[in-house]
Design an enzyme around this catalytic site. Structure first.
Site, PDB file in Angstrom:
ATOM      1  N   GLU A 214      83.179  54.129  46.716  1.00  7.04           N
ATOM      2  CA  GLU A 214      84.572  54.268  47.134  1.00  7.04           C
ATOM      3  C   GLU A 214      84.556  54.815  48.552  1.00  7.04           C
ATOM      4  O   GLU A 214      84.337  56.011  48.764  1.00  7.04           O
ATOM      5  CB  GLU A 214      85.334  55.194  46.182  1.00  7.04           C
ATOM      6  CG  GLU A 214      85.440  54.667  44.764  1.00  7.04           C
ATOM      7  CD  GLU A 214      86.196  53.358  44.661  1.00  7.04           C
ATOM      8  OE1 GLU A 214      86.915  52.999  45.619  1.00  7.04           O
ATOM      9  OE2 GLU A 214      86.090  52.680  43.631  1.00  7.04           O
ATOM     10  N   CYS A 251      91.615  58.960  52.210  1.00  2.00           N
ATOM     11  CA  CYS A 251      91.016  57.671  52.583  1.00  2.00           C
ATOM     12  C   CYS A 251      92.046  56.562  52.718  1.00  2.00           C
ATOM     13  O   CYS A 251      91.799  55.570  53.405  1.00  2.00           O
ATOM     14  CB  CYS A 251      89.938  57.279  51.575  1.00  2.00           C
ATOM     15  SG  CYS A 251      90.533  57.148  49.878  1.00  2.00           S
TER      16      CYS A 251
END
Length: 525
Positions: A214, A251
């Protein structure tokens, strides 16, 4: 010299696999409930740890980390039995009579290694752990060394709520991470930067360990020309909320804002108003979090300094002088039209700095968005028309796209979360986490007896006639559908049709008798 004894860490995990306890529904529920108790009974302790690491207001931690993890556990507990249920699937005609199943089994021993990030030390570490437990996997958590207080808190709490054969915490930095990655795991789950993600992937390749990455990257936001002027303040409020959440260290935070020329002036006013409404005239005195480290704070300040020294761009709000390196504070900053090649356009910002780039046509917007790099982790388009949204998502490939809002979509555990291309490998969240941390184990059943092989029709010798018959009438037949009624009804109907083709058989009564004898022995509900 070995930094940590990984074999010792993995031993109780291997023992759990060997015992078979983790195959049961009860073991999985026990671990999920223990994790829920850990959170519920230690909310204040966890919030204090995160505040020490990130200077984050406890409201953000409770609403953005702890409660979502609780909700994910609740969702898993509610659906776990259904997820674990064996799935009957169609069988190929060549298997007749046969029954096919897919079972969701735990991954390979010893279990799962979860390498967590610093920015959301609870949510992004514990959420994949939920999937690991639901899938029946023991786990080792390696928190980021940058969020040191959160890591220490995890170490103390996990030893109280979990047995070593279920979950352990390993603290440390690069040497400890490397030692863990030298060993084989059922799966490695890493959240972090693309640079480190490549290192993790390379290490996993050497042990043939599957990996979920991720990662991050540039997450663009577009404000299209067809947005109505009366909605611009609402648009600005949503963008600033997402951009400043956790001080921009997210993110999927808006990384670059693309605005149509017709809206840029009014939207900039609305963005400034949103900042001052949410954090006051002096954001340093408000609830804005702090950057994780001195080094990261300096890097962000340099981005602002670069814009201030460029005559072609303008700083609409904020300044480098308002930043405070010692307290790790970066002022929310809006930079209009930074020069091509500027750091804010090339690097993932990971802070409360928002570059604003104008465009005059959608084709120009497509080109600008795509210039940021391939497959952003999240792409947001503010538009009043769904057709325009679909056009943007077609022209600008991304891992995920959302219309008219940012960040809040992560609260939906019915949606998968994960990257594509440079933004990551693999998905998780809700049922997708269960799938990510289980092995789809196929199994089949066929009764024994020469009758069911049609007198060894599939065996050599073939010859022309048998080859044509097999190709046309056996291998070419459609799949046998999954039965949803008593197998007896299903098999009887198929066998009856088969008997019609066996007119040359000398003893049909013998075949019928053999068939019903097989039914008595093998066919069940």
């Amino acid at each position: 010299m070995t930094v940590i004894d990984v074999d010792k860490i993995q031993k109780p995990m291997h023992e759990t696999h060997a015992s078979g306890l983790n195959l049961s529904y009860e073991w999985r529920v026990k671990q999920l409930k223990s994790l829920r108790r850990l959170i519920v009974e230690n909310k204040d302790l966890l919030c204090e740890a995160v505040k020490s690491d990130l200077g984050r207001h406890y409201g953000e931690t409770r609403a953005g980390e702890l409660k979502p993890v609780e909700n994910e556990i609740k969702f898993a507990l509610k659906n776990l039995k259904r997820w674990m249920k064996t799935e009957a699937v169609p069988s190929s005609a060549t298997m007749f009579p046969g029954f096919s199943y897919v079972h969701r089994k735990p991954l390979a021993a010893p279990g799962v290694l979860i390498i967590g990030p610093f920015n959301y030390p609870c949510y992004l570490t514990l959420k994949p752990l939920i999937g690991a437990f639901a899938g029946g996997n023991p786990a080792v958590i390696k928190p980021s060394e940058l969020s040191a207080e959160s890591g220490k808190t995890f170490l103390n709490l996990f030893s109280k709520y979990f047995e070593p054969g279920a979950a352990q915490v390993v603290l440390g930095s690069i040497p400890e991470s490397n030692a863990l990655l030298e060993k084989s795991w059922g799966k490695v789950f890493f959240t972090g930067s693309p640079r480190v993600g490549k290192i993790v992937a390379s290490a996993c390749a050497s042990t043939l360990t599957p990996v979920i990455l991720e990662l991050g990257g540039k997450s663009p936001v577009v404000v299209d020309e067809n947005i109505r002027a009366k909605h611009l303040q609402n648009v600005a409020d949503r963008i600033i909320f997402a951009k400043t959440y956790n001080a921009g260290q997210t993110c999927v935070a808006p990384d670059t804002l693309f605005v149509h020329d017709s809206h840029v002036k009014d939207l900039c006013v609305c963005l400034v108003n949103a900042i001052e409404t949410q954090f006051g005239k002096d954001p340093k005195q408000g609830e804005l979090g702090r950057i994780i480290s001195i080094a990261s704070t300096k890097r962000l300040q340099q981005m602002i300094l670069e814009a201030e020294g460029d005559d072609s761009s303008s700083v609409v709000y904020g300044s480098s002088t308002e930043c405070d390196i010692d307290t790790r504070y970066i002022c929310p900053t809006l930079i209009l039209n930074p020069k091509p090649g500027a750091k804010v356009l090339k690097e993932e910002i990971f802070g409360p700095i928002l570059p604003i780039v104008t465009f005059s046509s959608r084709s120009e917007a497509y080109e600008s968005v795509n210039s940021l790099g391939s497959h952003p982790l999240q792409f947001t388009v503010f538009t009043s028309e769904d057709g325009v949204f679909q056009e943007y998502t077609t022209k600008c490939p991304s891992s995920a796209a959302f219309r008219n809002d940012c960040l809040v979509q992560l609260s939906n555990h019915n949606l998968p979360f994960g990257g594509l291309g440079g933004s990551g490998i693999g998905h998780y969240s809700g049922k997708y986490s269960f799938d990510a941390f289980t092995h789809p184990f196929p199994s089949t059943y066929r009764p024994i007896g020469k009758l069911w092989d049609l007198d060894n029709l599939r065996c050599h010798p073939y010859g022309d006639w048998k080859t044509k018959f097999l190709e046309r009438y056996i291998v070419g037949l459609p799949d046998i559908p999954v039965m949803h009624v008593n197998r007896l009804v299903y098999v009887t109907a198929i066998i009856a049709a088969l008997f019609a083709t066996l007119s040359t058989v000398d003893e049909p009564r013998f075949l019928v008798a053999q068939f019903f004898r097989w039914i008595a022995d093998h066919v069940h509900e």
